[in-house]
Design a protein around this motif. Structure first.
Motif, mmCIF file in Angstrom:
data_model
loop_
_atom_site.group_PDB
_atom_site.id
_atom_site.type_symbol
_atom_site.label_atom_id
_atom_site.label_comp_id
_atom_site.label_asym_id
_atom_site.label_seq_id
_atom_site.Cartn_x
_atom_site.Cartn_y
_atom_site.Cartn_z
ATOM 1 N N HIS A 18 55.199 68.071 134.936
ATOM 2 C CA HIS A 18 54.164 67.071 134.660
ATOM 3 C C HIS A 18 52.949 67.745 134.017
ATOM 4 C CE1 HIS A 18 50.922 64.198 135.523
ATOM 5 N NE2 HIS A 18 51.867 63.299 135.390
ATOM 6 N N LEU A 19 52.544 68.888 134.558
ATOM 7 C CA LEU A 19 51.423 69.625 133.981
ATOM 8 C C LEU A 19 51.765 70.100 132.571
ATOM 9 C CD1 LEU A 19 48.613 70.882 134.161
ATOM 10 C CD2 LEU A 19 49.676 72.863 135.248
ATOM 11 N N ARG A 20 52.995 70.551 132.385
ATOM 12 C CA ARG A 20 53.434 70.981 131.053
ATOM 13 C C ARG A 20 53.322 69.844 130.041
ATOM 14 N NH1 ARG A 20 59.573 72.892 129.727
ATOM 15 N NH2 ARG A 20 59.267 73.464 127.539
ATOM 16 N N LEU A 21 53.728 68.645 130.435
ATOM 17 C CA LEU A 21 53.604 67.484 129.549
ATOM 18 C C LEU A 21 52.142 67.147 129.274
ATOM 19 C CD1 LEU A 21 56.489 65.256 130.920
ATOM 20 C CD2 LEU A 21 56.313 66.191 128.600
ATOM 21 N N ASP A 22 51.281 67.310 130.276
ATOM 22 C CA ASP A 22 49.847 67.077 130.071
ATOM 23 C C ASP A 22 49.281 68.036 129.021
ATOM 24 O OD1 ASP A 22 49.799 65.046 131.943
ATOM 25 O OD2 ASP A 22 48.880 66.271 133.525
ATOM 26 N N ILE A 23 49.668 69.304 129.093
ATOM 27 C CA ILE A 23 49.168 70.308 128.147
ATOM 28 C C ILE A 23 49.715 70.029 126.748
ATOM 29 C CG2 ILE A 23 49.193 72.770 127.555
ATOM 30 C CD1 ILE A 23 47.294 71.966 129.873
ATOM 31 N N ILE A 24 50.969 69.641 126.648
ATOM 32 C CA ILE A 24 51.549 69.288 125.354
ATOM 33 C C ILE A 24 50.798 68.105 124.753
ATOM 34 C CG2 ILE A 24 53.605 68.343 124.219
ATOM 35 C CD1 ILE A 24 55.245 70.053 126.282
ATOM 36 N N GLU A 26 47.696 67.308 125.303
ATOM 37 C CA GLU A 26 46.396 67.813 124.856
ATOM 38 C C GLU A 26 46.521 68.516 123.505
ATOM 39 O OE1 GLU A 26 43.135 71.143 126.230
ATOM 40 O OE2 GLU A 26 44.282 70.120 127.785
ATOM 41 N N ASN A 27 47.583 69.300 123.341
ATOM 42 C CA ASN A 27 47.797 69.986 122.064
ATOM 43 C C ASN A 27 47.970 68.989 120.918
ATOM 44 O OD1 ASN A 27 47.657 72.507 123.281
ATOM 45 N ND2 ASN A 27 49.861 72.721 123.463
ATOM 46 N N VAL A 28 48.793 67.974 121.130
ATOM 47 C CA VAL A 28 49.038 66.977 120.083
ATOM 48 C C VAL A 28 47.762 66.203 119.778
ATOM 49 C CG1 VAL A 28 50.309 64.874 119.518
ATOM 50 C CG2 VAL A 28 51.507 66.801 120.553
ATOM 51 N N THR A 29 47.009 65.877 120.796
ATOM 52 C CA THR A 29 45.761 65.134 120.603
ATOM 53 C C THR A 29 44.776 65.923 119.749
ATOM 54 O OG1 THR A 29 46.048 64.021 122.708
ATOM 55 C CG2 THR A 29 43.829 64.068 121.821
ATOM 56 N N TYR A 42 40.553 74.191 117.488
ATOM 57 C CA TYR A 42 41.272 74.134 118.762
ATOM 58 C C TYR A 42 42.400 75.151 118.730
ATOM 59 C CZ TYR A 42 44.286 72.294 122.464
ATOM 60 O OH TYR A 42 45.077 72.163 123.581
ATOM 61 N N ARG A 43 42.589 75.852 119.831
ATOM 62 C CA ARG A 43 43.692 76.810 119.952
ATOM 63 C C ARG A 43 44.738 76.226 120.894
ATOM 64 N NH1 ARG A 43 44.689 81.808 118.345
ATOM 65 N NH2 ARG A 43 42.608 82.202 117.529
ATOM 66 N N ASP A 119 51.676 73.164 116.057
ATOM 67 C CA ASP A 119 52.775 72.718 115.207
ATOM 68 C C ASP A 119 53.418 71.507 115.877
ATOM 69 O OD1 ASP A 119 54.926 72.429 113.506
ATOM 70 O OD2 ASP A 119 55.932 74.269 114.141
ATOM 71 N N LEU A 120 53.364 70.367 115.213
ATOM 72 C CA LEU A 120 53.848 69.124 115.813
ATOM 73 C C LEU A 120 55.322 69.195 116.177
ATOM 74 C CD1 LEU A 120 53.057 66.307 116.707
ATOM 75 C CD2 LEU A 120 53.590 65.494 114.399
ATOM 76 N N VAL A 121 56.127 69.826 115.338
ATOM 77 C CA VAL A 121 57.563 69.936 115.630
ATOM 78 C C VAL A 121 57.784 70.738 116.906
ATOM 79 C CG1 VAL A 121 59.770 70.836 114.793
ATOM 80 C CG2 VAL A 121 58.227 69.674 113.210
ATOM 81 N N LYS A 122 57.046 71.820 117.058
ATOM 82 C CA LYS A 122 57.163 72.655 118.263
ATOM 83 C C LYS A 122 56.724 71.871 119.500
ATOM 84 C CE LYS A 122 56.021 76.993 118.022
ATOM 85 N NZ LYS A 122 55.249 78.263 117.961
ATOM 86 N N GLU A 123 55.654 71.100 119.363
ATOM 87 C CA GLU A 123 55.154 70.319 120.499
ATOM 88 C C GLU A 123 56.154 69.235 120.908
ATOM 89 O OE1 GLU A 123 52.551 71.314 122.216
ATOM 90 O OE2 GLU A 123 52.179 72.863 120.719
ATOM 91 N N ILE A 124 56.749 68.577 119.922
ATOM 92 C CA ILE A 124 57.737 67.535 120.233
ATOM 93 C C ILE A 124 58.958 68.155 120.902
ATOM 94 C CG2 ILE A 124 59.364 65.899 119.197
ATOM 95 C CD1 ILE A 124 57.121 65.214 117.175
ATOM 96 N N THR A 125 59.391 69.304 120.408
ATOM 97 C CA THR A 125 60.531 70.006 121.019
ATOM 98 C C THR A 125 60.213 70.397 122.459
ATOM 99 O OG1 THR A 125 61.136 70.867 118.849
ATOM 100 C CG2 THR A 125 62.099 71.956 120.754
ATOM 101 N N ASP A 126 59.019 70.947 122.682
ATOM 102 C CA ASP A 126 58.612 71.316 124.044
ATOM 103 C C ASP A 126 58.528 70.083 124.943
ATOM 104 O OD1 ASP A 126 58.493 73.958 123.339
ATOM 105 O OD2 ASP A 126 56.304 74.079 123.296
ATOM 106 N N ALA A 127 58.028 68.975 124.388
ATOM 107 C CA ALA A 127 57.925 67.748 125.180
ATOM 108 C C ALA A 127 59.309 67.232 125.567
ATOM 109 C CB ALA A 127 57.157 66.678 124.405
ATOM 110 N N MET A 128 60.255 67.332 124.658
ATOM 111 C CA MET A 128 61.627 66.903 124.971
ATOM 112 C C MET A 128 62.229 67.779 126.070
ATOM 113 S SD MET A 128 62.903 66.052 121.084
ATOM 114 C CE MET A 128 64.621 66.067 121.487
#
Length: 156
Positions: A18-24, A26-29, A42-43, A119-128
């Motif tokens: 759940h925390l991992r999804l929250d951070i992802i 935040e990154n996408v936002t 933003y880093r 990187d949006l692709v990386k974030e979507i992959t991590d979210a999946m």
């Protein structure tokens, strides 16, 4: 291992994902955020997990053994559980992306704007991946619930 220990292990997984999804999220936002309070763009943030093996230290084992000897501990061996814990929310140190736009107020002297290293692709992959891990933990919880329910039915 008792069913409460199993629930604690599953709960640690659900909480971590759940925390991992929250951070992802935040990154996408912040994918286009070029100014932060620290200065610069933003880093990207990353979550660092660490396994909890459920093993005791020598001191804990000796204390438990002494308590067992004195008849104070029941269900010895089930006091600790494994699982996962978040040990750090770190920052991705990869380079920022550059875009040439001399009209942007955040452009440097050469006309380049530093963009977040997200990187949006990386974030979507991590979210999946996080979503699948979360679902697996929910499935494990439902299996545990079914096993406990069946065990209670035997006692009738």
């Amino acid at each position: 291992m008792s069913f409460l220990s199993t629930m604690n292990i599953i709960g640690s997984g659900i909480t971590a994902q759940h925390l991992r999804l929250d951070i992802i999220s935040e990154n996408v936002t912040n994918i286009n955020t070029t100014r932060t309070e620290e200065g610069g763009p933003y880093r990207r943030k990353v979550v660092v997990f660490q396994a909890q093996d459920g093993r005791n230290t020598f001191r804990e084992a000796m204390t438990r053994a002494q308590s067992r000897r004195n008849g104070l501990v029941r269900n010895a061996g089930f006091e600790t559980t494994g699982g996962v814990q978040v040990v750090e929310i770190g920052e991705d140190t990869s380079d920022f992306k550059l875009r040439y736009d001399p009209t942007d107020p955040d452009a440097n002297e050469e006309g380049y704007v530093e963009l977040p290293n997200v990187d949006l692709v990386k974030e979507i992959t991590d979210a999946m991946a996080a979503s699948q891990a979360y679902s697996a933990n929910v499935t494990a919880f439902n299996v545990l619930k079914s096993v406990v329910s069946s065990g209670l039915e035997i006692g009738r």
